[in-house]
Design an enzyme around this catalytic site. Structure first.
Site, PDB file in Angstrom:
ATOM      1  N   LYS A  19       0.671  -1.142   0.035  1.00 21.63           N
ATOM      2  CA  LYS A  19       0.134  -0.192  -0.020  1.00 21.63           C
ATOM      3  C   LYS A  19       0.810   1.134   0.137  1.00 21.63           C
ATOM      4  CE  LYS A  19      -2.265  -0.115   3.888  1.00 21.63           C
ATOM      5  NZ  LYS A  19      -1.629  -1.808   4.287  1.00 21.63           N
ATOM      6  N   ARG A  94      -9.274   1.784   9.655  1.00 23.40           N
ATOM      7  CA  ARG A  94      -8.889   0.160   9.992  1.00 23.40           C
ATOM      8  C   ARG A  94      -9.777  -0.395  10.600  1.00 23.40           C
ATOM      9  NH1 ARG A  94      -2.887   0.777   9.614  1.00 23.40           N
ATOM     10  NH2 ARG A  94      -1.857  -0.985   9.884  1.00 23.40           N
TER      11      ARG A  94
HETATM   12  P1  AMP Z   1       1.478   0.615   9.220  1.00 24.57           P
HETATM   13  O1  AMP Z   1       2.354   1.310   8.953  1.00 24.57           O
HETATM   14  O2  AMP Z   1      -0.185   1.293   8.494  1.00 24.57           O
HETATM   15  O3  AMP Z   1       1.435  -0.841   9.150  1.00 24.57           O
HETATM   16  O4  AMP Z   1       0.881   0.948  10.727  1.00 24.57           O
HETATM   17  C1  AMP Z   1       1.797   0.555  11.732  1.00 24.57           C
HETATM   18  C2  AMP Z   1       0.758   0.489  13.248  1.00 24.57           C
HETATM   19  O5  AMP Z   1       0.545   1.626  13.417  1.00 24.57           O
HETATM   20  C3  AMP Z   1      -0.238  -0.491  12.970  1.00 24.57           C
HETATM   21  O6  AMP Z   1       0.092  -1.879  13.360  1.00 24.57           O
HETATM   22  C4  AMP Z   1      -0.912   0.131  14.374  1.00 24.57           C
HETATM   23  O7  AMP Z   1      -0.420  -0.158  15.422  1.00 24.57           O
HETATM   24  C5  AMP Z   1      -0.996   1.530  14.193  1.00 24.57           C
HETATM   25  N1  AMP Z   1      -1.902   2.064  13.247  1.00 24.57           N
HETATM   26  C6  AMP Z   1      -1.638   2.516  12.022  1.00 24.57           C
HETATM   27  N2  AMP Z   1      -3.065   3.005  11.487  1.00 24.57           N
HETATM   28  C7  AMP Z   1      -3.741   2.723  12.372  1.00 24.57           C
HETATM   29  C8  AMP Z   1      -5.190   2.836  12.472  1.00 24.57           C
HETATM   30  N3  AMP Z   1      -5.983   3.448  11.507  1.00 24.57           N
HETATM   31  N4  AMP Z   1      -5.996   2.268  13.481  1.00 24.57           N
HETATM   32  C9  AMP Z   1      -5.212   2.019  14.582  1.00 24.57           C
HETATM   33  N5  AMP Z   1      -4.040   1.682  14.654  1.00 24.57           N
HETATM   34  C10 AMP Z   1      -3.004   2.143  13.446  1.00 24.57           C
END
Ligand code: AMP
Length: 218
Positions: A19, A94
């Site tokens: 993504k 999410r």
């Molecule tokens: P990502 O880089 O999008 O995989 O996000 C890394 C981490 O940030 C996730 O595993 C969550 O702990 C937190 N995070 C990011 N976006 C969200 C969201 N929309 N809701 C809740 N936690 C989030």
């Protein structure tokens, strides 16, 4: 005076599907701000802000940060001037609760396009386990699929590359488990509104981008 219809692009898909790389390409081609909730949180952790200190251990365990914290963070960001013509959301919403909050906050005139990226589990595990992230600027590489010019050094800013704590195998499994639990209601929510397009990420970054563009231009 003619008003411009804002374009809101929402990118859904499991961790590691690609993504972020797609978001960067869409951002470069459409000149819309790329809002990655993961990147914002990691920047806060790096700067040791109150938000960073509050969320670090949750993120390192692969769990979700609370809807309350995330919604506030995103609503603040999308109210900024550079988002008036639209924006790209990467990693948000999410949960269904987040999708409801976002829906209320959006300009009713906005054009909304939702892309659901998918890939086989084995592809995801391969992509995520080789992922290398720059500690300094956040640029992402892959040890074999997109290696940096110099081993473990960022092409962008020459700082050291590392594996994100939450990209370690057992944490990835936890993140995928949480993703599976949350994604169906979100997909249904956008599908029922006729806003959702599924795109396979099995091909190259460029092939996936071409598919996404066809949809975004439609
Ligand atoms: P990502 O880089 O999008 O995989 O996000 C890394 C981490 O940030 C996730 O595993 C969550 O702990 C937190 N995070 C990011 N976006 C969200 C969201 N929309 N809701 C809740 N936690 C989030």
């Amino acid at each position: 005076m003619k008003t411009i219809q804002p374009l809101i692009i929402i990118l859904l898909g499991p961790p590691g599907v690609g993504k972020g790389s797609q978001a960067v390409k869409i951002h470069k081609s459409r000149h819309l701000p790329h809002i990655s909730t993961g990147d914002i949180l990691r920047a806060n952790i790096k700067e040791k802000t109150p938000l960073g200190l509050q969320t670090q251990s949750i993120i390192e365990k692969g769990e979700l940060v609370s809807d309350e914290i995330i919604n506030k963070m995103v609503l603040e960001r999308i109210s900024e001037q550079d988002c008036k013509k639209g924006f790209i959301l990467d990693g948000y919403p999410r949960t269904l609760a987040q999708a409801h909050v976002l829906e209320k906050a959006l300009d009713p005139q906005a054009m909304i396009k939702v892309i659901m990226y998918s890939a086989k589990n084995e592809t995801i595990v391969k992509r995520i386990s080789g992922r290398l992230t720059c500690k300094h600027c956040g640029q992402v590489f892959h040890s074999t699929l997109n290696p940096p010019k110099k081993l473990n050094i960022c092409d962008n800013c020459s700082h050291e590359l590392m594996q994100r704590k939450d990209d370690q195998a057992e944490i990835v499994l936890e993140r995928l488990k949480i993703y599976q639990k949350e994604i169906d209601p979100l997909v249904q929510f956008y599908h029922q509104k006729g806003l959702l397009q599924s795109i396979s990420c099995e091909g190259s970054i460029d092939e996936t981008f071409t598919q996404a563009n066809l949809y975004l231009n439609s």
